[in-house]
Design an enzyme around this catalytic site. Sequence first.
Site, PDB file in Angstrom:
ATOM      1  CG  ASP A 219      -0.038  -0.126   2.517  1.00  0.00           C
ATOM      2  OD1 ASP A 219       0.481   0.911   2.982  1.00  0.00           O
ATOM      3  OD2 ASP A 219       0.140  -1.245   3.018  1.00  0.00           O
ATOM      4  CG  ASP A 221       1.973   4.776   5.811  1.00  0.00           C
ATOM      5  OD1 ASP A 221       1.477   3.836   6.455  1.00  0.00           O
ATOM      6  OD2 ASP A 221       2.536   5.728   6.346  1.00  0.00           O
TER       7      ASP A 221
END
Length: 282
Positions: A219, A221
């Site tokens: 991802d 973050d």
Amino acid sequence: MQLKFEFSQTIGIIGGTGLDDPDILEGRTEKYVDTPYGKPSDALILGKIKNVDCVLLARHGRHHTIMPSNVNYRANIWALKEENCSHVLVTTACGSLREEIQPGDLVIIDQFIDRTTKRHCTLYDGQHSTLSGVCHIPMAEPFCTKTREVLIETAKKLGLQCHSKGTMITIEGPRFSSRAESCVFRSWGADVINMTTVPEVILAKEAGMSYASIAMATDYDCWKEHEEAVSVDKVLKTLKGNANKATSILLSAIPQIGSMEWTSTLHTLKTTVQCSVILPKQ
């Protein structure tokens, strides 16, 4: 009590979230052990990868019941050391702090920033049941350069999107970062973020073991505008679709490591430890 430096070129593997499948080992047996620091996260799974002896350990336990702060990192490293592991190869999920490190990419990290606060970061803690003295281990190069090169070359040969270096910032967790924190970490030069590299890499260095990490970005973050913020569902979904990448590197790199000459590298690691310990005055 003293550390053993009798390496048999056995490869320790510490599997992170979604990356700890014991099926990668042939002829598996389980071994439950205890250490001066308590019990490791789970049983050691002993087996082979193409005739190379390996020991697999699930960092969070096989059922993922141990949160990052409560992982017994010292027991995990000690247990692998007692099995005469010369190398520790680890996998870890991480968030990306850089546009160019996309979810699904691999990063063979070479540096870390420590933002943990609650963990035992040394094997030399002054307790009578463990090692004597104080260890001021150098940490300019936390990860084994030679082992990292094998992982990087293996990823290239497999055609995987892999970044050959990166700075990991390790936070305490178990919560994810605030957006403000995520932006600060980017400004510090961190490239990826997780909750487990520290103190694992430090303890492996104190144990004189060659340590390298395969980090998988899941991802962005929460720093990236117009991008869905990190969540458990997103992390697990990305890991499920990409865990085979880290596995394929391990299956290809471990036979390569097993065929190489490591005497000089391991001697340097051993000497570094021995020169870093200040023993108590008699």
